[in-house]
Scaffold this active site. Sequence first.
Site, PDB file in Angstrom:
ATOM      1  N   ASP A   8       0.853  -1.193   0.000  1.00 13.97           N
ATOM      2  CA  ASP A   8       0.000   0.000   0.000  1.00 13.97           C
ATOM      3  C   ASP A   8       0.891   1.244   0.000  1.00 13.97           C
ATOM      4  OD1 ASP A   8      -2.008  -1.826   0.175  1.00 13.97           O
ATOM      5  OD2 ASP A   8      -2.702  -1.236   2.174  1.00 13.97           O
ATOM      6  N   ASP A 130     -15.805  -3.521  -0.488  1.00 14.19           N
ATOM      7  CA  ASP A 130     -15.306  -3.161   0.837  1.00 14.19           C
ATOM      8  C   ASP A 130     -16.507  -2.849   1.719  1.00 14.19           C
ATOM      9  OD1 ASP A 130     -12.759  -3.265  -0.370  1.00 14.19           O
ATOM     10  OD2 ASP A 130     -12.938  -1.180  -0.988  1.00 14.19           O
TER      11      ASP A 130
END
Length: 233
Positions: A8, A130
Site C-alpha cells: 500500500d 469493501d
Amino acid sequence: MKIIPAIDLIDGQNVRLSQGDYNKQSRMKKTPQEALEFYAGFESVQRIHVVDLLGALKQEALESNLVKELIGQSSLPFEIGGGLRSLETIKQYHKIGVEYFILGTRAITDVAWLKEAAELFPGKIFVGVDAKENDIYINGWTENSGILIDEYLETVEDLNLAGIIYTDINKDGMGLGPNFENTARVNNMTRHKVVASGGIRNKADLDKLESLGITEAIVGKASHNVKFWEGIK
C-alpha cells in the site's frame, strides 16, 4: 492457497492503515522494492497487490511511476487499485504492464461503466467490495454507498470479471483475523472467484479460509512479519 501480498502506497512509501483510517497509518520496515524482492521468494505468491491510497481519495493515479519501476523489478503479475475511475487510467496502467485492475467506487456506483471496462479487459477486472456488515463503502472507505452486498452481486453476476475482492473494513489492519462467516457467505452468493482480504494473521487463518472454499487471499500487515511465512513455501 494463493497468497497475494499487499503493498500500500502513500507518497512512494510502503504503509498500512488501520480500518482504512488515513489518520492511523504506519510505515512498514521494508520499502516497496525490498518487500517485492522478499515476496518473490515464495512459490505461493501468485500476484502482487498494489494500492494507491491517496489515489483512492483524490480519484486519480498518483503512483504510476513507482508502479512501473516495481513491475520492471519482478516477473510476478501485478494488480492495482486506488483511483481507477476512468478507462483512460486503466489503459495507462495496462500500458506500463499492470495485468489486473481493481475497481472500487465507480464500479459499485456505475455498473454500466464496469460492464464497459470488463468488455475492454475481459477476465482482468477485480471488483473491490469493501464492507461493514452488509453495507458497501466507497471513496477510500469514507462513505456508505447505500448499496448492499447481496443486491450488488446480483447486478454483476453475468460480467466477465477476474473476481470479487471482499474486505471487511472493521477487520482490516487490526490483526484480529478475517471475517470468516461473511467471507464464506459472499463466496456462496456468487459464481465469481472471491478473494479474501482484511485481517489475515497467519497460516491458520489461510487454512480456515481454504476450508471455506476460498482459494486466494490478500495479506497486508501480516505479510511484513517473517513469522507469518513460517511453514509457507
